[in-house]
Enzyme design. Sequence first.
Site, PDB file in Angstrom:
ATOM      1  N   HIS A 135       0.807  -1.339   0.020  1.00 34.87           N
ATOM      2  CA  HIS A 135       0.112  -0.114   0.028  1.00 34.87           C
ATOM      3  C   HIS A 135       0.966   1.214   0.170  1.00 34.87           C
ATOM      4  CE1 HIS A 135      -2.707  -2.679   2.747  1.00 34.87           C
ATOM      5  NE2 HIS A 135      -2.693  -2.973   1.430  1.00 34.87           N
TER       6      HIS A 135
ATOM      7  N   LYS B 192       6.675   7.711   5.212  1.00 30.84           N
ATOM      8  CA  LYS B 192       6.616   6.831   6.426  1.00 30.84           C
ATOM      9  C   LYS B 192       7.889   6.508   6.863  1.00 30.84           C
ATOM     10  CE  LYS B 192       2.571   4.428   4.496  1.00 30.84           C
ATOM     11  NZ  LYS B 192       2.056   3.176   3.878  1.00 30.84           N
TER      12      LYS B 192
ATOM     13  N   TYR C 147       4.966   2.812  12.505  1.00 27.26           N
ATOM     14  CA  TYR C 147       5.498   3.554  11.473  1.00 27.26           C
ATOM     15  C   TYR C 147       4.815   4.963  11.657  1.00 27.26           C
ATOM     16  CZ  TYR C 147       0.916   2.781   8.902  1.00 27.26           C
ATOM     17  OH  TYR C 147      -0.262   2.729   8.485  1.00 27.26           O
TER      18      TYR C 147
ATOM     19  N   ASP D 106      -5.985  -7.463   0.148  1.00 26.12           N
ATOM     20  CA  ASP D 106      -4.388  -7.724  -0.514  1.00 26.12           C
ATOM     21  C   ASP D 106      -4.494  -9.032  -1.464  1.00 26.12           C
ATOM     22  OD1 ASP D 106      -2.810  -6.348   2.497  1.00 26.12           O
ATOM     23  OD2 ASP D 106      -3.535  -5.352   0.831  1.00 26.12           O
TER      24      ASP D 106
HETATM   25  C1  LIG Z   1      -3.787   2.584   8.033  1.00 27.82           C
HETATM   26  C2  LIG Z   1      -4.832   2.800   8.989  1.00 27.82           C
HETATM   27  C3  LIG Z   1      -6.066   1.750   9.332  1.00 27.82           C
HETATM   28  N1  LIG Z   1      -6.857   2.306  10.239  1.00 27.82           N
HETATM   29  C4  LIG Z   1      -7.990   1.118  10.307  1.00 27.82           C
HETATM   30  C5  LIG Z   1      -8.748   0.762   9.041  1.00 27.82           C
HETATM   31  C6  LIG Z   1      -9.131  -0.466   9.270  1.00 27.82           C
HETATM   32  O1  LIG Z   1     -10.547  -0.612  10.073  1.00 27.82           O
HETATM   33  C7  LIG Z   1      -8.119  -1.070  10.028  1.00 27.82           C
HETATM   34  C8  LIG Z   1      -7.171  -2.086   9.388  1.00 27.82           C
HETATM   35  O2  LIG Z   1      -6.749  -1.300   8.275  1.00 27.82           O
HETATM   36  P1  LIG Z   1      -6.206  -1.807   6.988  1.00 27.82           P
HETATM   37  O3  LIG Z   1      -6.997  -3.417   6.883  1.00 27.82           O
HETATM   38  O4  LIG Z   1      -6.196  -0.970   5.726  1.00 27.82           O
HETATM   39  O5  LIG Z   1      -4.666  -2.299   7.525  1.00 27.82           O
HETATM   40  P2  LIG Z   1      -3.553  -2.881   6.815  1.00 27.82           P
HETATM   41  O6  LIG Z   1      -3.677  -4.047   5.636  1.00 27.82           O
HETATM   42  O7  LIG Z   1      -2.458  -3.390   7.477  1.00 27.82           O
HETATM   43  O8  LIG Z   1      -2.896  -1.450   5.892  1.00 27.82           O
HETATM   44  C9  LIG Z   1      -1.767  -0.991   6.520  1.00 27.82           C
HETATM   45  O9  LIG Z   1      -0.617  -1.535   6.439  1.00 27.82           O
HETATM   46  C10 LIG Z   1       0.020  -1.238   5.136  1.00 27.82           C
HETATM   47  C11 LIG Z   1       1.414  -2.216   5.225  1.00 27.82           C
HETATM   48  C12 LIG Z   1       0.621   0.308   5.334  1.00 27.82           C
HETATM   49  O10 LIG Z   1       1.578   0.637   5.551  1.00 27.82           O
HETATM   50  C13 LIG Z   1      -0.416   1.194   5.250  1.00 27.82           C
HETATM   51  O11 LIG Z   1      -0.301   2.095   6.028  1.00 27.82           O
HETATM   52  C14 LIG Z   1      -1.940   0.579   5.601  1.00 27.82           C
HETATM   53  O12 LIG Z   1      -2.359   0.531   4.421  1.00 27.82           O
HETATM   54  O13 LIG Z   1      -7.497  -0.038  10.646  1.00 27.82           O
HETATM   55  C15 LIG Z   1      -6.794   3.163  10.894  1.00 27.82           C
HETATM   56  O14 LIG Z   1      -7.686   3.452  11.767  1.00 27.82           O
HETATM   57  N2  LIG Z   1      -5.921   4.179  10.718  1.00 27.82           N
HETATM   58  C16 LIG Z   1      -4.848   3.810   9.663  1.00 27.82           C
HETATM   59  O15 LIG Z   1      -3.841   4.905   9.549  1.00 27.82           O
END
Ligand SMILES: Cc1cn([C@H]2C[C@H](O)[C@@H](COP(=O)(O)OP(=O)(O)O[C@H]3O[C@H](C)C(=O)[C@H](O)[C@H]3O)O2)c(=O)[nH]c1=O
Length: 171
Positions: A64, A71, A131, A167
Amino acid sequence: MSVTVRATTLDGVKLIEPPTRFEDFRGEYVETYNEDLYRAAGITETFIQDDISVSHRHVLRGIHGDDSTAKLVSCLAGRFYLVVVNWNPDSPQYRQWESFTLSDRNRLQVLIPPRFGNGHVVLSDTAIFHYKQTTSYDRGRQFTVLWNDPTVAIDWPVPAPILSRRDRGLA
Ligand SMILES: Cc1cn([C@H]2C[C@H](O)[C@@H](COP(=O)(O)OP(=O)(O)O[C@H]3O[C@H](C)C(=O)[C@H](O)[C@H]3O)O2)c(=O)[nH]c1=O
């Protein structure tokens, strides 16, 4: 005390060693960020949000990114294999990637500029991905690069990772 900053094969992506690591009979103390020392070392970004994700072995999060967020990535616990991909079609390094293994032993950090994607796969039982970022979270601004995108051809150490729907390209 000084921060060690090394260039990588990707323009703008930096490999960083934090300024302090003190070990004693109780354990370890690490300054994972210090604005004065990092700015003096050329890390001049202003970070406004900190995040962690905690993942089990073989979970892969990413790839992402977005066009405006930088970051500073650290591994607070465990070990993961981090991949950074240039996702700027105007760059001569578009689609080039580099990998780094970050752990709670080497304490290495990676600075990722905007227009780069990042993804990591966990190599320990559990890992805490941390991060600092220069913008506030905005899911609508993010892009996704599939971990196994054949046009990038990343060499991952885990052939069948655990992925979110997003993903896997399903959301
Ligand atoms: C990124 C983020 C997510 N969230 C909430 C949104 C969802 O309800 C939950 C999980 O989010 P998500 O499935 O998008 O998380 P990852 O798949 O780990 O994604 C992240 O991990 C990859 C490797 C990254 O570096 C990105 O910053 C970010 O996209 O956390 C938040 O509340 N704040 C945030 O800054």
